[in-house]
Design a protein around this motif. Structure first.
Motif, PDB file in Angstrom:
ATOM      1  N   ALA A  21       0.753  -1.187   0.079  1.00  0.00           N
ATOM      2  CA  ALA A  21      -0.175   0.074  -0.203  1.00  0.00           C
ATOM      3  C   ALA A  21       0.662   1.255  -0.104  1.00  0.00           C
ATOM      4  O   ALA A  21       0.704   2.291  -0.599  1.00  0.00           O
ATOM      5  CB  ALA A  21      -0.909   0.076   1.194  1.00  0.00           C
ATOM      6  N   HIS A  22       1.941   1.264   0.705  1.00  0.00           N
ATOM      7  CA  HIS A  22       2.768   2.586   0.827  1.00  0.00           C
ATOM      8  C   HIS A  22       4.102   2.161   0.787  1.00  0.00           C
ATOM      9  O   HIS A  22       4.810   1.079   1.138  1.00  0.00           O
ATOM     10  CB  HIS A  22       2.661   2.891   2.341  1.00  0.00           C
ATOM     11  N   PRO A  23       5.059   3.265   0.302  1.00  0.00           N
ATOM     12  CA  PRO A  23       6.443   3.048   0.486  1.00  0.00           C
ATOM     13  C   PRO A  23       6.845   2.815   1.531  1.00  0.00           C
ATOM     14  O   PRO A  23       6.289   3.340   2.889  1.00  0.00           O
ATOM     15  CB  PRO A  23       7.002   4.522   0.009  1.00  0.00           C
ATOM     16  N   ASP A  24       7.661   1.975   2.073  1.00  0.00           N
ATOM     17  CA  ASP A  24       8.275   1.280   3.275  1.00  0.00           C
ATOM     18  C   ASP A  24       7.589  -0.051   3.717  1.00  0.00           C
ATOM     19  O   ASP A  24       8.343  -0.902   4.264  1.00  0.00           O
ATOM     20  CB  ASP A  24       8.274   2.169   4.412  1.00  0.00           C
ATOM     21  N   ASP A  25       6.260  -0.447   3.365  1.00  0.00           N
ATOM     22  CA  ASP A  25       5.809  -1.848   3.573  1.00  0.00           C
ATOM     23  C   ASP A  25       6.626  -2.743   3.080  1.00  0.00           C
ATOM     24  O   ASP A  25       6.811  -3.910   3.638  1.00  0.00           O
ATOM     25  CB  ASP A  25       4.575  -1.666   2.962  1.00  0.00           C
ATOM     26  N   ILE A 142      -1.718  -6.377   9.192  1.00  0.00           N
ATOM     27  CA  ILE A 142      -0.521  -6.170  10.059  1.00  0.00           C
ATOM     28  C   ILE A 142      -0.834  -5.587  11.438  1.00  0.00           C
ATOM     29  O   ILE A 142      -0.877  -5.877  12.277  1.00  0.00           O
ATOM     30  CB  ILE A 142       0.811  -5.649   9.411  1.00  0.00           C
ATOM     31  N   TYR A 143      -1.081  -4.132  11.228  1.00  0.00           N
ATOM     32  CA  TYR A 143      -1.555  -3.525  12.380  1.00  0.00           C
ATOM     33  C   TYR A 143      -3.063  -2.704  12.005  1.00  0.00           C
ATOM     34  O   TYR A 143      -3.107  -1.552  12.648  1.00  0.00           O
ATOM     35  CB  TYR A 143      -0.587  -2.424  13.139  1.00  0.00           C
ATOM     36  N   GLY A 144      -3.723  -3.246  11.224  1.00  0.00           N
ATOM     37  CA  GLY A 144      -5.074  -2.710  10.838  1.00  0.00           C
ATOM     38  C   GLY A 144      -5.077  -1.388  10.030  1.00  0.00           C
ATOM     39  O   GLY A 144      -6.213  -0.961   9.740  1.00  0.00           O
TER      40      GLY A 144
END
Ligand SMILES: [Zn+2]
Length: 295
Positions: A21-25, A142-144
């Motif tokens: 979804a996001h850069p760093d995932d 992972i954390y919702g």
């Protein structure tokens, strides 16, 4: 042997498609696994639904809210260059922010996109790249994070649709992936991290905490990525606007940081075209090559 569905364990196979979804995932979740794959000559494609536009900026010298997406795209490209990946596709939705924030309602937000539209785009990408294995989030995200949970739903639906000859006759030849795995973080680890004063997840309530991550019993694949830890760490640090100078684990003892960065966890999902237990895939090969106890 040209049959993609025949596992041999030798020679380059793949590709492997990661849908996030996001850069760093990708760097936190799988940079070690990605490095292990590209070292073996396996092509890797990474999809990021957004450019992380709604996140906090670690250092206001690095970006403004207006430039953040552009800066994070560059950071992700730098991070993935460290582990040998250049094929990165952005779906150009906007980061929806954490649950309950106003960004959730932005019409450009990923979670506002029509589900069918995103599934169709991913279905086409799967039929174009013909991955052996697809990796994405699990249903818990992972954390919702709402974007993680939505990425799970659309990626899973796209994998199933891509293998279904009745779907998308104008969207390329059907393609049945061999493996579908969900990137997981052990629940116990999240709970441990949340107890640290400056650690990630510290803002979660006890109720939220009980649902975070994945219990050990559900994790099917653990890869010891110690050999790739140094590169994983460099990939994480390339996300400067997210991790800042010291990084999210800067107040932790070094041996704890190394332990955390040395294991990557996945949950293998069954697929409707499996005749029995899921067939061995590239992640299974890596887990056999780099065995690890859960932890
Ligand atoms: Zn994310």
């Amino acid at each position: 042997m040209t049959d993609n569905r025949t596992a041999t364990g030798s020679g380059a196979r793949g590709p492997v498609l990661f849908i996030y979804a996001h850069p760093d995932d990708e760097s936190f979740g799988a940079a070690g696994t990605i490095a292990a794959l590209t070292d073996r000559g396996v092509p890797v494609t990474i999809v990021s639904a957004t450019r992380g536009e709604a996140g906090e900026i670690s250092d206001l010298e690095l970006a403004t809210p207006e430039t953040l997406g552009e800066v994070r795209e560059r950071e992700m490209r730098d991070a993935m260059a460290v582990v040998g990946v250049t094929d990165i596709r952005f779906l150009d939705y906007r980061d929806s922010g954490m649950a309950g924030t106003p960004e959730n309602n932005d019409p450009r937000a990923f979670v506002q996109a029509p589900e069918g539209e995103v599934v169709d785009r991913l279905l086409r990408l799967i039929r174009e790249t013909r991955p052996e294995t697809v990796v994405t989030f699990g249903p818990e995200g992972i954390y919702g994070h709402p974007d993680h949970r939505f990425a799970h739903r659309v990626a899973r639906a796209a994998v199933l649709a891509a293998g279904d000859s009745r779907v998308g006759s104008d969207a390329g030849e059907p393609w049945c992936v061999r493996g579908l795995s969900y990137n997981a973080v052990p629940r116990e680890r999240i709970q441990r991290l949340a107890q640290r004063p400056n650690g990630p997840f510290r803002s979660l309530s006890p109720e939220e905490m009980a649902e975070m991550g994945t219990p050990w019993s559900e994790i099917t694949t653990v890869i010891d990525v110690s050999d790739f830890r140094e590169r994983k760490e460099r990939a994480i640090r390339a996300h400067l606007t997210q991790v800042g100078e010291g990084g999210p684990m800067s107040d932790m003892p070094r041996d704890e940081v190394e332990r955390i960065l040395s294991r990557e966890h996945f949950v293998r999902a069954p697929l409707p075209w499996d005749d029995g237990p899921p067939p061995r895939d590239l992640l299974d090969d890596l887990a056999a090559l780099y065995p690890a106890e859960p932890g």
